[in-house]
Design a protein around this motif. Structure first.
Motif, PDB file in Angstrom:
ATOM      1  N   THR A  74       1.138  -1.675   0.167  1.00  0.00           N
ATOM      2  CA  THR A  74      -0.155  -0.051  -0.006  1.00  0.00           C
ATOM      3  C   THR A  74       0.738   1.306   0.086  1.00  0.00           C
ATOM      4  OG1 THR A  74       0.197   0.329   2.386  1.00  0.00           O
ATOM      5  CG2 THR A  74      -1.634  -0.960   1.815  1.00  0.00           C
ATOM      6  N   ARG A 134     -14.697   2.894  -0.605  1.00  0.00           N
ATOM      7  CA  ARG A 134     -16.256   2.737  -1.237  1.00  0.00           C
ATOM      8  C   ARG A 134     -16.727   3.603   0.066  1.00  0.00           C
ATOM      9  NH1 ARG A 134     -20.583  -0.428  -0.287  1.00  0.00           N
ATOM     10  NH2 ARG A 134     -19.627  -0.862   1.574  1.00  0.00           N
ATOM     11  N   SER A 170     -17.347   3.373 -12.338  1.00  0.00           N
ATOM     12  CA  SER A 170     -18.950   2.946 -11.790  1.00  0.00           C
ATOM     13  C   SER A 170     -19.269   3.845 -11.685  1.00  0.00           C
ATOM     14  CB  SER A 170     -19.046   1.645 -10.749  1.00  0.00           C
ATOM     15  OG  SER A 170     -18.436   2.727  -9.569  1.00  0.00           O
ATOM     16  N   ASP A 195      -9.912  10.321 -10.234  1.00  0.00           N
ATOM     17  CA  ASP A 195      -9.760   9.275  -9.956  1.00  0.00           C
ATOM     18  C   ASP A 195      -8.860   9.154  -9.085  1.00  0.00           C
ATOM     19  OD1 ASP A 195      -7.707   8.999 -12.297  1.00  0.00           O
ATOM     20  OD2 ASP A 195      -8.267   7.487 -12.717  1.00  0.00           O
ATOM     21  N   LEU A 216      -6.484   3.153  -3.208  1.00  0.00           N
ATOM     22  CA  LEU A 216      -6.803   2.625  -4.477  1.00  0.00           C
ATOM     23  C   LEU A 216      -8.952   3.074  -3.896  1.00  0.00           C
ATOM     24  CD1 LEU A 216      -5.532  -0.801  -3.304  1.00  0.00           C
ATOM     25  CD2 LEU A 216      -5.154   0.367  -5.489  1.00  0.00           C
ATOM     26  N   ARG A 259       2.670  -6.660  -6.864  1.00  0.00           N
ATOM     27  CA  ARG A 259       2.348  -4.796  -5.892  1.00  0.00           C
ATOM     28  C   ARG A 259       2.469  -3.629  -6.139  1.00  0.00           C
ATOM     29  NH1 ARG A 259      -2.428  -7.056  -2.555  1.00  0.00           N
ATOM     30  NH2 ARG A 259      -1.703  -5.918  -0.824  1.00  0.00           N
ATOM     31  N   THR A 303     -11.606   9.278  -6.037  1.00  0.00           N
ATOM     32  CA  THR A 303     -12.348   8.289  -6.030  1.00  0.00           C
ATOM     33  C   THR A 303     -12.229   7.243  -6.173  1.00  0.00           C
ATOM     34  OG1 THR A 303     -12.059   7.830  -8.191  1.00  0.00           O
ATOM     35  CG2 THR A 303     -14.129   9.342  -7.036  1.00  0.00           C
ATOM     36  N   GLY A 304     -10.262   6.678  -6.558  1.00  0.00           N
ATOM     37  CA  GLY A 304      -9.794   5.996  -6.877  1.00  0.00           C
ATOM     38  C   GLY A 304     -10.200   4.982  -7.465  1.00  0.00           C
ATOM     39  N   LYS A 305      -8.566   4.758  -8.473  1.00  0.00           N
ATOM     40  CA  LYS A 305      -9.109   3.928  -9.955  1.00  0.00           C
ATOM     41  C   LYS A 305      -9.855   2.630  -9.584  1.00  0.00           C
ATOM     42  CE  LYS A 305      -4.898   5.933 -11.336  1.00  0.00           C
ATOM     43  NZ  LYS A 305      -3.449   5.591 -12.344  1.00  0.00           N
ATOM     44  N   TYR A 306      -9.629   2.105  -8.619  1.00  0.00           N
ATOM     45  CA  TYR A 306     -11.117   0.676  -8.776  1.00  0.00           C
ATOM     46  C   TYR A 306     -12.498   1.472  -9.168  1.00  0.00           C
ATOM     47  CZ  TYR A 306     -12.589  -3.800  -6.723  1.00  0.00           C
ATOM     48  OH  TYR A 306     -13.776  -5.144  -6.397  1.00  0.00           O
ATOM     49  N   TYR A 307     -12.630   2.124  -8.544  1.00  0.00           N
ATOM     50  CA  TYR A 307     -14.176   2.659  -8.558  1.00  0.00           C
ATOM     51  C   TYR A 307     -13.940   4.061  -9.459  1.00  0.00           C
ATOM     52  CZ  TYR A 307     -14.290   0.080  -3.482  1.00  0.00           C
ATOM     53  OH  TYR A 307     -14.103   0.018  -2.816  1.00  0.00           O
ATOM     54  N   SER A 308     -13.587   3.905 -10.253  1.00  0.00           N
ATOM     55  CA  SER A 308     -13.808   5.691 -10.504  1.00  0.00           C
ATOM     56  C   SER A 308     -14.779   5.726 -11.998  1.00  0.00           C
ATOM     57  CB  SER A 308     -11.644   5.941 -11.768  1.00  0.00           C
ATOM     58  OG  SER A 308     -12.226   7.056 -12.646  1.00  0.00           O
TER      59      SER A 308
END
Length: 371
Positions: free
Chosen positions: A14, A206, A237, A255, A203, A45, A230-235
């Motif tokens: 992380t 949520r 949606s 993001d 990341l 990672r 938002t973080g790339k993982y959620y961008s």
């Protein structure tokens, strides 16, 4: 100074592990420009990209975390990868011949520092959290120095090895020359309005994201503006959901924020997870913050990090499960309360520990007999 200094730095997974690791390496290089520094991380990672971007070489190990429940058959493969990683770590250590090894937590750190201590290489670990991680607790008896950021870490580590150094932070955050007005304008926003920064880690988070999405009416009517990572993982949606909503010029959605120095400078209030590195940054820049600890971390250590500030009236706290209902309204109320912001800022500044990377670098040099 005639002998070349060689340092292994291991850990990651992380940003909270990677940023301190790079800061320590930079501090060692500042004191000993001749130093050769090699990172050891976990394949796949974040460190495998972030460390080379910072200018350092890195070796990747196939190490990964155990799957819950521990009796899962898939953990046979995890265990095999750990032993393979220890062999690769030993080979890397033999080839590189370090004078000292530094571990910052994360999967790779366990395999590397285990091997280094067994080979008689002086070892130092840095624990960022107020509740020690599994890897560092395992390594504590084998290493020579343990650098910590919180009081009371004798619960986890031998007291004779502990040095309270604080957590190294990204130097760029402290060195930004922008004024608040310039920083706000760099995000296309209005300097005359209060600004709230929402970040959920590299990341994303949520719960923090849902706290915004469920209250876009409050965002629009608040008279406040928002910078939202938002973080790339959620961008993807979130972009899709926002496209179905009318434009909100007071909400800057990104993001990933590459210049966090500008983002912090622009913010009157921050909403954040309670990772140790983030908390250390707030303490050094004196930024009022509402902490929403992640419930998905070992031993609930983010809540313990957060309460270390909350108990000194240096931060506000919202439980993750209550955030969608409470978080945004509390943020809008708090950012309008100048006295509350001033109190939070003054109290969090008292907890900052400056020059942590330099202090740790000095310990690294002592262990390597390279002062």
């Amino acid at each position: 100074m005639d002998k070349e200094l060689r340092v292994i730095v291991s850990g990651g997974g992380t940003g909270g592990h990677i940023f301190p690791a790079v800061s320590i390496a930079n501090a060692v290089k500042a004191k000993r420009p001749d130093a050769k520094i090699l990172f050891v991380g976990a394949l796949g990672r974040m460190e495998m990209q972030r460390v080379p971007a910072a200018g350092y070489d890195i070796v990747g190990l196939p190490v990964r975390g155990f799957i819950r429940p521990l009796w899962s058959p898939r953990n046979i493969g995890v265990a095999l990868d750990f032993f393979k990683s220890k062999r690769l770590a030993r080979k890397t250590l033999r080839d590189f011949r370090p004078d000292v090894a530094v571990g910052v937590g994360g999967y790779a750190s366990g395999a590397t520092l285990d091997a280094a201590s067994a080979m008689g290489i002086p070892c130092l670990i840095q624990e960022q959290n107020s509740y020690a991680g599994v890897t560092n607790k395992h390594l504590a008896k084998k290493v020579d120095r343990i650098c910590v950021a919180y009081d009371g870490m004798e619960r986890f580590f031998p007291a004779s090895k502990i040095i309270k150094t604080g957590n190294p932070v990204r130097q760029a955050l402290l060195e930004t020359k922008m004024t608040r007005e310039e920083a706000v304008r760099s995000f296309g926003l209005d300097p005359s309005k209060k600004t709230i920064l929402l970040v959920g880690g590299s990341l994303g988070a949520r719960t923090v994201n849902e706290s915004v999405m469920q209250h876009l009416d409050l965002v629009e009517q608040s008279g406040v503006q928002f910078i939202w990572q938002t973080g790339k993982y959620y961008s993807a949606s979130i972009k899709e959901r926002m496209a179905a909503h009318k434009p909100l010029p007071m909400l800057k959605v990104m993001d990933f924020i590459s210049d966090m120095g500008a983002a912090y400078k622009a913010a009157d209030l921050v909403i954040s997870r309670a990772g140790a590195s983030s908390i250390s940054e707030f303490c050094l820049i004196g930024k009022p913050v509402i902490l929403v600890p992640s419930p998905n971390v070992a031993e609930d250590h983010q809540t313990k990090n957060a309460m270390a500030l909350v108990n000194k009236d240096a931060a506000l706290y919202v439980k993750d499960s209550e955030a969608p209902d409470k978080l945004l309204r509390l943020a809008v109320e708090t950012v309008a309360d100048e006295a509350r912001l001033a109190t939070l800022s003054a109290n969090v500044l008292k907890l900052g520990q400056k020059d942590s990377a330099d202090v740790i670098a000095d310990e690294v040099l002592r262990l390597a007999h390279a002062e």
